[in-house]
Design an enzyme around this catalytic site. Structure first.
Site, PDB file in Angstrom:
ATOM      1  CG  HIS A 188       8.044  38.033  17.349  1.00 52.94           C
ATOM      2  ND1 HIS A 188       6.978  37.898  18.187  1.00 52.94           N
ATOM      3  CD2 HIS A 188       7.563  37.953  16.098  1.00 52.94           C
ATOM      4  CE1 HIS A 188       5.886  37.751  17.469  1.00 52.94           C
ATOM      5  NE2 HIS A 188       6.209  37.782  16.197  1.00 52.94           N
ATOM      6  CB  CYS A 500       5.993  23.686  -2.231  1.00 49.43           C
ATOM      7  SG  CYS A 500       4.739  22.730  -1.366  1.00 49.43           S
TER       8      CYS A 500
HETATM    9  C1  PEP Z   1       6.024  20.291   3.412  1.00 49.00           C
HETATM   10  O1  PEP Z   1       5.537  19.539   4.261  1.00 49.00           O
HETATM   11  O2  PEP Z   1       6.966  19.967   2.650  1.00 49.00           O
HETATM   12  C2  PEP Z   1       5.506  21.656   3.249  1.00 49.00           C
HETATM   13  C3  PEP Z   1       5.852  22.417   2.239  1.00 49.00           C
HETATM   14  O3  PEP Z   1       4.663  22.128   4.198  1.00 49.00           O
HETATM   15  P1  PEP Z   1       5.094  22.604   5.686  1.00 49.00           P
HETATM   16  O4  PEP Z   1       6.604  22.603   5.724  1.00 49.00           O
HETATM   17  O5  PEP Z   1       4.491  23.934   5.856  1.00 49.00           O
HETATM   18  O6  PEP Z   1       4.486  21.537   6.517  1.00 49.00           O
END
Ligand code: PEP
Ligand code: MG
Length: 574
Positions: A188, A500
């Site tokens: 944390h 992303c």
């Molecule tokens: C990914 O898998 O690239 C993603 C953005 O999701 P997470 O990292 O939260 O699994």
């Protein structure tokens, strides 16, 4: 001398050291020298006064938009109210232990239980219990806790162990850096330090080598601390610090520029967030909205599930803060390395290959319907989009779409204000979704490529397992081909495609993605400025000829080498 640790939050700082005192030592077996009734009364009083402190701090933090700190107050309050913990303490006091010993020995039992699970997440929770029991014990005995509230000058805090409540006691503007001998990236205190953007290094062992008040140089990105420096070493650190500052100044000039390549190709730049509070902080970089809200973070660290109302508030707050820019909410992606105690999921042998995200929602209509209702209700406040993670098959998507329709029809019947016509998308992070993309796209408006998972599932290599990390390479042509296919097929269908995963914010990844034709990038807000600068150096028209060689490279190393030969040298220093 250089101490090497693990990087938690980047940034460089040269400052004097401040050695944090260690907590008072307690005898966990100390016998009471008072009647049990008096001991129990003193425990009650200490609980009441800590509860009042936690409530006051939470209100203060929430009002200042300091969400991580406010959340931590909630975690400690939940522990304080835990009847099992309280019963354990009462039993220990009734058995004759002194009040502080009763609290600390009960806390220790819980800590040991959590530590025995040998899991980073549980270790962090053990640290929270330790923090809280120490706080109560000090209150009972009238002893001072390790404290940073007296800091009046800028410094790098050096601590063997740092408890979250100690960090919160400080005027954080004086803490220019943090070095913690023990501790992990997921504790944390690490999450707090990152949220507060304090350059931080953890796990660098022997911090007792550092002397009080000496000049130290911390590089949060490399995870190093230089101490006991000679004049030459100090001069070298000053030079590094100047270079870091110049780089930062240059980056800040990109804050309001558009996200476009040297030859004028514009792209979308979006943020990944885990908490709507992130949108309340002053932003140093303009952007197009949120490409990924990892909503599961609302579900972690708590014993009960967030209600529809609580979720609605969080989503509406984020939508309003974005002032009309899109907010892409990913439905809960619990499982893998993210555990929600409230769901009481059984431990699995292969969590990343197992019961995760929509796979859980298929069985838990209560969970997904509550979330979808909250999302549709919040959508009246802005451009909210919903995105389903870990979609492997068309049937899974159809089940999720049915839930979405059901949530909308329930709200209509109940006469509750909402919007049913929001954009719907999926994460493309499992190879089967790339293969079936045409059929999936016929049902949705957009996709976002989750490169973190796409890499692990392409190579069948756990993304957290160091032993197979040589396979964790988003620049491998196998991954590049899957991404290229996703970008091309999505475009053919006239739908939106973004990415992303961590690849979008990576220097090499960003260039490769732009060359493969991606025009929407989503990344953590700390990466946005650099992404603008990097993009402005790319001549995408000229680099187009690199697409085929990248897709046909032998391996990740060859693909990276191809990029390095073709991009301007300054690209790799920016
Ligand atoms: C990914 O898998 O690239 C993603 C953005 O999701 P997470 O990292 O939260 O699994
Ligand atoms: Mg993922």
């Amino acid at each position: 001398m250089i101490l090497q640790g693990v990087s938690v939050c980047p940034g460089c700082t040269l400052s004097r050291s401040y050695l944090l005192a260690e907590p008072p030592a307690f005898d966990l077996a100390k016998k009471a020298d008072e009647p049990v009734a008096d001991a129990l009364r003193r425990i009650d009083e200490a609980f009441a006064s800590i509860a009042a402190e936690l409530t006051a701090s939470k209100e203060e933090y929430a009002a200042a938009g300091a969400c991580e700190q406010a959340d931590l107050m909630d975690v400690q309050m939940a522990m304080l109210e835990d009847s099992f913990f309280r019963d354990q303490i009462t039993a220990a006091a009734e058995a004759g232990l002194a009040p502080s010993a009763a609290v600390l020995s009960s806390g220790k039992e819980q800590e040991d239980m959590l530590l025995a699970l040998n899991d980073d997440y549980m270790s962090a929770r053990a640290e929270d219990i330790h923090d809280l029991s120490l706080r109560i014990a000090c209150q009972i005995e009238g002893l001072a806790r390790p404290d940073l509230s007296g800091l009046t000058e800028d410094c790098v805090v050096i601590a063997k162990q740092l408890l979250p409540s100690t960090l919160m006691s400080a005027k954080v503007e004086h803490i220019k850096g943090l070095v913690i001998g023990n501790g992990t990236k997921t504790s944390h205190v690490s999450i707090l330090a990152s949220g507060l953007q304090i350059p931080t290094v953890v796990g660098c062992g022997n911090v007792s080598m550092v002397k009080e008040g000496e000049t130290v140089y911390l590089d949060g990105e490399k995870g190093t601390l230089c101490c006991a420096m000679s004049a030459e070493e100090l001069a070298a650190c000053e030079k590094e610090l100047n270079a870091f500052r110049k780089q930062r100044e240059t980056l800040l000039t990109y804050g309001t520029r558009s996200f476009e390549s040297r030859d004028g190709v514009k792209s979308g730049l979006y943020m990944n967030i885990t908490d709507p509070c992130e949108l309340l902080r002053p932003a140093d970089c303009t952007n197009d909205g949120v490409g990924l809200f990892r909503s599961e973070f609302l579900f972690l660290d708590r014993k009960t599930l967030p209600s529809e109302e609580e979720q609605y508030e969080a989503y509406a707050q984020a939508a309003k803060a974005l002032g009309g820019r899109p907010l892409t909410i990913r439905t809960i992606d619990i499982g893998g390395d993210k555990n929600a105690p409230a769901l009481a999921l059984p431990q699995e042998e292969n969590p990343f290959m197992g019961y995760r995200a929509v796979r859980i929602c298929m069985d838990r209509s209560d969970l997904i319907l509550t979330q979808l209702r909250a999302i549709l209700r919040a959508a009246v406040h802005g451009d909210i989009r919903v995105m389903f993670p870990m979609i492997a098959t068309v049937s899974e998507l159809d089940v999720m779409l049915d839930y979405l329709k059901l949530a909308a029809s329930q709200l209509t019947k109940e006469n509750i204000s909402h919007r049913a016509d929001i954009k719907v998308g999926i994460m493309v992070e499992i190879p089967s979704a790339v293969i079936m993309l045409d059929q999936l796209l016929a049902r949705i408006d957009f996709v976002s490529i989750g490169s973190n998972d796409l890499v692990q599932y392409t190579f069948a290599a756990d993304r957290l397992n160091e032993k197979v990390s040589y396979l964790n390479k988003f620049m491998h042509p196998a991954v590049l081909r899957l991404i290229h296919q996703t970008v091309s097929v999505t475009r053919e269908h006239g739908k939106e495609c973004s990415l992303c995963g961590e690849m979008a914010g990576d220097r090499v990844g960003l260039a490769a993605l732009a060359i493969l034709g991606l025009r929407k990038f989503s990344m953590s807000s700390s990466k946005l400025l650099r992404a603008k600068r990097l993009m402005s150096m790319l001549d995408l028209g000229a680099l187009r000829s690199l697409q085929e060689p990248l897709l046909h490279a032998r391996d990740a190393e060859e693909a990276v080498a191809l990029l390095k030969q073709s991009l301007p040298g300054e690209y790799f220093g920016a």
